[in-house]
Design a protein around this motif. Structure first.
Motif, short mmCIF file in Angstrom:
data_model
loop_
_atom_site.label_atom_id
_atom_site.label_comp_id
_atom_site.label_asym_id
_atom_site.label_seq_id
_atom_site.Cartn_x
_atom_site.Cartn_y
_atom_site.Cartn_z
N LEU A 44 -4.02 -3.91 6.84
CA LEU A 44 -4.44 -5.27 6.47
C LEU A 44 -3.65 -5.71 5.25
CD1 LEU A 44 -8.34 -4.87 6.44
CD2 LEU A 44 -6.96 -5.76 8.31
N ARG B 158 -11.16 4.28 0.00
CA ARG B 158 -11.72 3.09 0.66
C ARG B 158 -11.61 3.24 2.18
NH1 ARG B 158 -9.00 -2.34 -1.18
NH2 ARG B 158 -7.25 -1.38 -0.13
N ALA B 159 -10.44 3.61 2.66
CA ALA B 159 -10.26 3.80 4.10
C ALA B 159 -11.07 4.98 4.61
CB ALA B 159 -8.78 3.99 4.42
N GLY C 274 -11.47 -4.72 8.42
CA GLY C 274 -10.99 -3.42 8.90
C GLY C 274 -12.02 -2.71 9.76
N ASN D 247 -6.92 7.73 -0.53
CA ASN D 247 -7.28 6.45 0.10
C ASN D 247 -8.78 6.48 0.42
OD1 ASN D 247 -7.32 3.99 1.36
ND2 ASN D 247 -5.78 4.50 2.90
N CYS E 72 -8.73 -7.12 2.42
CA CYS E 72 -9.51 -5.88 2.33
C CYS E 72 -10.88 -6.19 1.71
CB CYS E 72 -8.77 -4.84 1.50
SG CYS E 72 -7.28 -4.22 2.31
N ASN E 73 -11.84 -5.35 2.00
CA ASN E 73 -13.21 -5.45 1.47
C ASN E 73 -13.99 -6.65 2.00
OD1 ASN E 73 -13.04 -3.08 -0.18
ND2 ASN E 73 -11.78 -4.28 -1.59
N GLY F 244 -4.20 -8.90 9.56
CA GLY F 244 -4.07 -7.48 9.80
C GLY F 244 -3.93 -7.16 11.26
N GLU G 75 -3.57 -6.84 1.67
CA GLU G 75 -4.51 -6.46 0.62
C GLU G 75 -5.56 -7.53 0.37
OE1 GLU G 75 -6.49 -4.27 -2.06
OE2 GLU G 75 -4.79 -3.49 -0.91
N SER H 228 0.82 -1.21 0.00
CA SER H 228 0.00 0.00 0.00
C SER H 228 0.85 1.26 0.00
CB SER H 228 -0.90 0.02 1.24
OG SER H 228 -1.59 1.25 1.32
#
Length: 178
Positions: free
Chosen positions: A106, A145-146, A116, A143, A111-112, A83, A108, A40
């Motif tokens: 986390l 998504r975050a 998180g 960023n 993720c999703n 993570g 990758e 990331s």
């Protein structure tokens, strides 16, 4: 701070185990930090800058476990570290002891999946139990998504650092708090 190990279901149906990071996992944590730092552009270090010794990392994890107001949680999926999320005091003075810093990363591939959000929600709940009334974190511009997760958990932007880190595609970082 000690956290009772918890199992949670992820969006993909897998089960994650959330627990304290343990001193005996120090080598694994260092390897994890090197990998996620390379995955990331939104973390604050490059893989070669993860230069903790196993002994230093072990001491950090032991200190978190023994602290009454700080913690480092880890999540494992199918026995693999997925993570971590941590809570750190911003100081013990009357003017700052209400503030804490939260950080999360986390792999990758995890993720999703809702992991998180679960880790952050857990850490924010622990922050409230510790008496913190303001949790803070930084997010690099781009960023999204975050940022979406943070805002959905109640974080609000309160300022920008024009050049927080040297990432050509992310010249600013928002400071956020809840």
């Amino acid at each position: 701070m000690i956290y009772a190990e918890t199992e949670i279901k992820l969006k993909n149906g897998c089960t994650a185990v959330v627990r304290n990071a343990r001193p005996e996992n120090a080598k694994q944590m260092i390897e994890y930090l090197r990998t996620v730092s390379g995955e990331s552009p939104f973390l604050l270090r490059e893989p070669d800058e993860v230069n903790f010794t196993v002994e230093k990392e072990r001491a950090i994890l032991q200190n978190k476990a023994e602290s009454p107001n700080e913690i480092m949680l880890t999540a494992y999926v199918n026995g693999e570290l997925a993570g971590n999320c941590s809570l750190a005091s911003q100081g013990d003075k009357r003017r700052t002891k209400h503030r804490c810093c939260v950080s999360i990363a986390l792999y990758e591939k995890y993720c999703n999946l809702g992991l998180g959000r679960i880790l952050l929600s857990t850490v924010l709940g622990l922050a409230k139990q510790c008496g913190y009334t303001q949790a803070e974190l930084g997010v690099i511009e781009g960023n999204e998504r975050a940022k979406h997760v943070y805002e959905s958990l109640g974080f609000k932007e309160y300022g920008f650092c024009q050049i927080l880190c040297a990432i050509p595609t992310a010249p600013r970082a928002a400071n956020t708090s809840w």
